[in-house]
Motif scaffolding. Structure first.
Motif, PDB file in Angstrom:
ATOM      1  N   TRP A   7       0.851  -1.193   0.000  1.00  0.00           N
ATOM      2  CA  TRP A   7       0.000   0.000   0.000  1.00  0.00           C
ATOM      3  C   TRP A   7       0.888   1.244   0.000  1.00  0.00           C
ATOM      4  CZ3 TRP A   7      -4.818   1.385  -0.996  1.00  0.00           C
ATOM      5  CH2 TRP A   7      -5.229   2.659  -0.627  1.00  0.00           C
ATOM      6  N   ARG A  51       0.320  -3.665  -6.155  1.00  0.00           N
ATOM      7  CA  ARG A  51      -0.450  -2.593  -5.533  1.00  0.00           C
ATOM      8  C   ARG A  51      -1.707  -3.138  -4.850  1.00  0.00           C
ATOM      9  NH1 ARG A  51      -1.976   3.216  -8.324  1.00  0.00           N
ATOM     10  NH2 ARG A  51      -3.026   4.119  -6.506  1.00  0.00           N
ATOM     11  N   HIS A  88      -6.662  -2.120  -1.108  1.00  0.00           N
ATOM     12  CA  HIS A  88      -7.088  -1.476   0.148  1.00  0.00           C
ATOM     13  C   HIS A  88      -5.969  -1.690   1.166  1.00  0.00           C
ATOM     14  CE1 HIS A  88      -9.318  -0.830   3.911  1.00  0.00           C
ATOM     15  NE2 HIS A  88     -10.154  -0.103   3.170  1.00  0.00           N
ATOM     16  N   PRO A  89      -5.731  -0.732   2.046  1.00  0.00           N
ATOM     17  CA  PRO A  89      -4.637  -0.903   3.015  1.00  0.00           C
ATOM     18  C   PRO A  89      -4.761  -2.126   3.898  1.00  0.00           C
ATOM     19  CG  PRO A  89      -6.004   1.000   3.564  1.00  0.00           C
ATOM     20  CD  PRO A  89      -6.359   0.598   2.169  1.00  0.00           C
ATOM     21  N   ALA A 139      -2.853  -5.049   2.532  1.00  0.00           N
ATOM     22  CA  ALA A 139      -1.423  -4.870   2.286  1.00  0.00           C
ATOM     23  C   ALA A 139      -0.577  -5.613   3.310  1.00  0.00           C
ATOM     24  CB  ALA A 139      -1.078  -3.380   2.321  1.00  0.00           C
ATOM     25  N   PHE A 188       3.736  -1.215   3.877  1.00  0.00           N
ATOM     26  CA  PHE A 188       3.296   0.127   3.516  1.00  0.00           C
ATOM     27  C   PHE A 188       4.513   0.941   3.059  1.00  0.00           C
ATOM     28  CE2 PHE A 188       0.332  -1.709   6.395  1.00  0.00           C
ATOM     29  CZ  PHE A 188      -0.919  -1.269   5.987  1.00  0.00           C
TER      30      PHE A 188
END
Length: 285
Positions: A8, A45, A48-49, A52, A55
């Protein structure tokens, strides 16, 4: 890894300090990585976080130096405090807005830079950056690089804006320069290299004289690449300790004589190294 590993990228921040970086010349990997990881169709990619694994902090050390420091003409202004404040402020912004930094104390977050100043971002607040992963070309343990936590990446000089094979490289059996070093005289190892080899032997070239192409010289030289956590370099490379710098020529003469990102290229290797360190660091439960 390509199917499972997701990154993310925080949306906070504006160009040119964030979401932008150099695509050419000696720091090109910084901008190329940002461009690759932020493109819509990147397989890495995260949608949504919460999906992930890591980061990415998309600030550019090169652009911070270029746009914040370079307009100042006084040589006394190159203290790292402004760089450190910018990076710390960016972390504070994403930590206040999102839960991910605080829940892991930054353990699943990383930055990437090839600039010489990149290792200095954590000097002002070691506790804040204790678990933070730095992906660097300047992988010097004397400057705070932690092999078990940080990632070493190659410095790639690009004359054009896309990644690809070197245009001026030569096959290994047709490289007339045994060793080449280009850079200013700072740091003990560089001083030692210059003392031993400057203007003493055409087979071992140092500094970068005016006129010749950096890319062309590197394309004729044997050089070392990182990713030692994945590749067993002892099987196909020569590693020379500082103490043996005077023997560089003898050692190398004794050696008999491969956009978008694809598997096993530099971008994938960088992410694989990040993935391994993420797997080896347990997040708080």
């Amino acid at each position: 890894m390509v199917k499972r590993f997701k990154v993310w990228t925080y949306n906070e921040g504006e160009q040119p300090l964030v979401h932008d970086g150099p695509l050419n010349h000696v720091y090109a990997i910084e901008g190329q990585f940002i461009d690759e990881i932020e493109r819509d169709k990147s397989p890495f990619r995260a949608s949504h976080p919460e999906k992930a694994h890591v980061f990415f902090m998309p600030f550019s050390i090169f652009n911070i130096v270029k746009y914040v420091y370079m307009p100042i003409t006084t040589q006394t202004d190159y203290y790292r405090d402004r760089l450190q404040r910018i990076v710390t402020d960016y972390i504070k912004i994403v930590a206040d807005k999102h839960p991910y930094w605080n829940r892991s104390s930054g353990a699943d977050h990383f930055m990437l830079s090839c600039h010489d100043w990149a290792p200095d971002v954590s000097d002002d607040n070691p506790h804040l950056f204790k678990n933070f992963m730095k992906v660097l070309c300047n992988a010097n343990t004397s400057e705070g690089f932690r092999p078990t936590r940080d990632v070493s990446i190659p410095e790639i000089y690009l004359e054009f804006g896309t990644l690809g094979p070197p245009h001026q490289g030569q096959p290994a059996n047709n490289r007339p320069i045994l060793a080449f070093f280009g850079g200013r005289e700072h740091g003990q190892i560089r001083k030692f290299l210059l003392k031993q080899w400057k203007d003493k032997d055409s087979d071992v070239q140092e500094y970068l004289p005016k006129g010749p192409s950096y890319t062309k010289i590197m394309g004729q030289t044997n050089y070392y690449l990182p990713f030692s956590d994945v590749l067993n370099w002892s099987r196909f490379s020569i590693q020379i300790s500082v103490e043996r710098i005077p023997e560089i020529k003898t050692i190398l003469q004794g050696i008999p004589y491969d956009k978008p990102a694809k598997p096993f290229d530099v971008i994938h290797m960088v992410l694989h190294s990040v993935w391994l360190r993420r797997l080896n660091f347990a997040l708080p439960t």
